[in-house]
Design a protein around this motif. Structure first.
Motif, PDB file in Angstrom:
ATOM      1  N   GLY A   1       1.040  -1.172   0.050  1.00  0.00           N
ATOM      2  CA  GLY A   1       0.022  -0.084   0.061  1.00  0.00           C
ATOM      3  C   GLY A   1       0.790   1.212   0.001  1.00  0.00           C
ATOM      4  N   VAL A   2       1.968   1.237  -0.612  1.00  0.00           N
ATOM      5  CA  VAL A   2       2.961   2.393  -0.608  1.00  0.00           C
ATOM      6  C   VAL A   2       3.383   2.916  -2.278  1.00  0.00           C
ATOM      7  N   PRO A   3       2.668   3.954  -2.801  1.00  0.00           N
ATOM      8  CA  PRO A   3       3.167   4.312  -4.003  1.00  0.00           C
ATOM      9  C   PRO A   3       4.561   4.598  -4.229  1.00  0.00           C
ATOM     10  N   MET A   4       5.092   3.998  -5.150  1.00  0.00           N
ATOM     11  CA  MET A   4       6.700   3.944  -5.484  1.00  0.00           C
ATOM     12  C   MET A   4       7.072   4.715  -6.709  1.00  0.00           C
ATOM     13  N   VAL A   5       8.427   4.962  -6.605  1.00  0.00           N
ATOM     14  CA  VAL A   5       9.147   5.142  -7.978  1.00  0.00           C
ATOM     15  C   VAL A   5       9.981   4.269  -8.449  1.00  0.00           C
ATOM     16  N   ILE A   6      10.164   3.508  -9.348  1.00  0.00           N
ATOM     17  CA  ILE A   6      11.153   2.540  -9.461  1.00  0.00           C
ATOM     18  C   ILE A   6      11.878   2.870 -10.711  1.00  0.00           C
ATOM     19  N   ALA A   7      13.394   2.846 -10.720  1.00  0.00           N
ATOM     20  CA  ALA A   7      14.151   3.034 -11.800  1.00  0.00           C
ATOM     21  C   ALA A   7      15.179   1.903 -11.982  1.00  0.00           C
ATOM     22  N   VAL A   8      15.621   1.711 -13.138  1.00  0.00           N
ATOM     23  CA  VAL A   8      16.605   0.802 -13.633  1.00  0.00           C
ATOM     24  C   VAL A   8      17.596   1.236 -14.521  1.00  0.00           C
ATOM     25  N   VAL A   9      18.879   1.113 -14.175  1.00  0.00           N
ATOM     26  CA  VAL A   9      19.883   1.793 -15.091  1.00  0.00           C
ATOM     27  C   VAL A   9      21.008   0.563 -15.590  1.00  0.00           C
TER      28      VAL A   9
ATOM     29  N   ALA B   1      14.868   7.865  -6.642  1.00  0.00           N
ATOM     30  CA  ALA B   1      15.126   6.352  -7.118  1.00  0.00           C
ATOM     31  C   ALA B   1      16.278   6.289  -8.189  1.00  0.00           C
ATOM     32  N   LEU B   2      16.230   7.375  -8.980  1.00  0.00           N
ATOM     33  CA  LEU B   2      17.300   7.189 -10.198  1.00  0.00           C
ATOM     34  C   LEU B   2      18.557   7.124  -9.541  1.00  0.00           C
TER      35      LEU B   2
ATOM     36  N   ILE C   1      19.026  -1.089  -9.875  1.00  0.00           N
ATOM     37  CA  ILE C   1      17.604  -0.664  -9.459  1.00  0.00           C
ATOM     38  C   ILE C   1      17.617   0.095  -8.314  1.00  0.00           C
ATOM     39  N   GLY C   2      16.876   1.174  -8.381  1.00  0.00           N
ATOM     40  CA  GLY C   2      16.564   2.064  -7.282  1.00  0.00           C
ATOM     41  C   GLY C   2      15.204   2.216  -7.035  1.00  0.00           C
ATOM     42  N   VAL C   3      14.546   2.342  -5.768  1.00  0.00           N
ATOM     43  CA  VAL C   3      13.328   2.492  -5.504  1.00  0.00           C
ATOM     44  C   VAL C   3      13.247   3.584  -4.222  1.00  0.00           C
TER      45      VAL C   3
END
Length: 325
Positions: free
Chosen positions: A216-224, A247-248, A304-306
């Protein structure tokens, strides 16, 4: 029935009580200003493409019609049950403001309207509501105005301010997302290897989003990729705008240091060997959990960053993404 009635040709109009008053009376000026604010809100509504914001505005417009009926009611009415705007309407506006405040990034400076056409229209409506509130203050010196009407207009101006800022944020997020997608598309055309990494990144992001939804937590996910370049990034609905860059940078840090960001946090404490590293590399180094390097056959292939929740929540969501790598 004709639009023109000719009954106001002598400069007078009728209240709901059918009492005739001059059109420049304070009471008429008050509900006329509210009508002006309603029209400005209609302009804003026509410029917004977010359904949630349109729904908020449309509901308030309907209530402003009822509020104007209260203002057009003769001051001799003393029975409060005959008024249409009640304390519950004020409480509803306060509830909407509280929810919007949870979404927006706080600003510690004065706002210059005009970042977007929609937010500019909302700011215009806000200033008109403020003028209507001043009319009410003047009117109450000589005539009766129900207390909820004055409170409603006060809260409405606050709501319009916060709503304008949220609309600006959504527009910025859309602009950034489109720019990122253009870069990814061009990068994919120039590097055949990126296509495979992009598909794997999408799977990771989908798995991470599923975990975020479960807790139940809105997240931002980034992959480099292995060079720290963005491959894919996703912002869930209502995730903090600040989390886009965090996240980035977590993913970048994991690649740059070849370690998870929670490990970096441990060695970046005072007295440890990497103390102060978070102030280097243009402050892109993040030293709290949520970023992990991606390894394949012993080789570093990306990160990956969250961001969006607590450190433990960010790490759990990132681990869910890694499981799908």
């Amino acid at each position: 029935m004709k639009v023109y009635t000719k009954t106001g040709d002598e400069g007078k109009t009728s209240l709901l009580s059918r009492e005739r008053v001059f059109k420049d009376s304070v009471r008429v000026h008050a509900y006329g200003t509210v009508d002006e604010a309603n029209a400005a809100m209609g302009l804003a509504k026509s410029l917004i493409d977010k359904e949630w914001a349109v729904t908020i505005i449309h509901g308030i417009q309907a209530e402003l019609i009822a509020l104007n009926a209260d203002l057009a009611t003769d001051s001799s009415v003393t029975d409060s049950s005959k008024y249409r705007i009640t304390p519950s309407h004020v409480a509803r506006l306060e509830s909407i403001i509280d929810k919007l405040e949870e979404q927006r990034i706080p600003q510690r400076h004065f706002i210059t309207p005009g970042a977007t056409t929609a937010s500019a229209a909302l700011d215009l409506a806000r200033t008109i509501v403020r003028r209507a509130e001043r009319c009410i203050v003047r009117l109450r010196r000589t005539e009766t105005v129900p207390q909820p009407v004055a409170l409603y207009l006060n809260r409405l101006s606050d709501l319009l301010f916060v709503l304008a800022r949220c609309v600006e944020q959504e527009a910025l997020i859309t602009k950034v997302t489109q720019a990122v997608m253009r870069v990814l598309q061009n990068h994919g055309q120039n590097d055949g290897g990126t296509s495979d990494m992009l598909e794997r990144a999408k799977k990771m992001i989908a798995a991470a989003e599923k975990k975020a939804a479960q807790i139940g937590v809105p997240m931002v996910i980034a992959v480099v990729d292995a060079g720290g370049n963005l491959v894919a990034q996703e912002r869930m609905d209502n995730a903090l705008l600040a989390s886009v860059s965090i996240a980035l940078n977590k993913a970048y840090t994991a690649v740059a240091l070849k370690m998870s960001t929670d490990q970096a946090a441990a060695v970046a404490q005072p007295g440890q060997m990497l103390y102060g590293i978070n102030t280097t590399d243009n402050c892109r180094i993040v030293v709290f959990g949520g970023g992990f390097p991606l390894w394949e056959n012993g080789a570093l292939v990306g990160g990956i960053g969250v961001s969006g929740g607590s450190v433990d929540e960010d790490m759990a969501v990132a681990q869910a993404g890694i499981a799908a790598f």
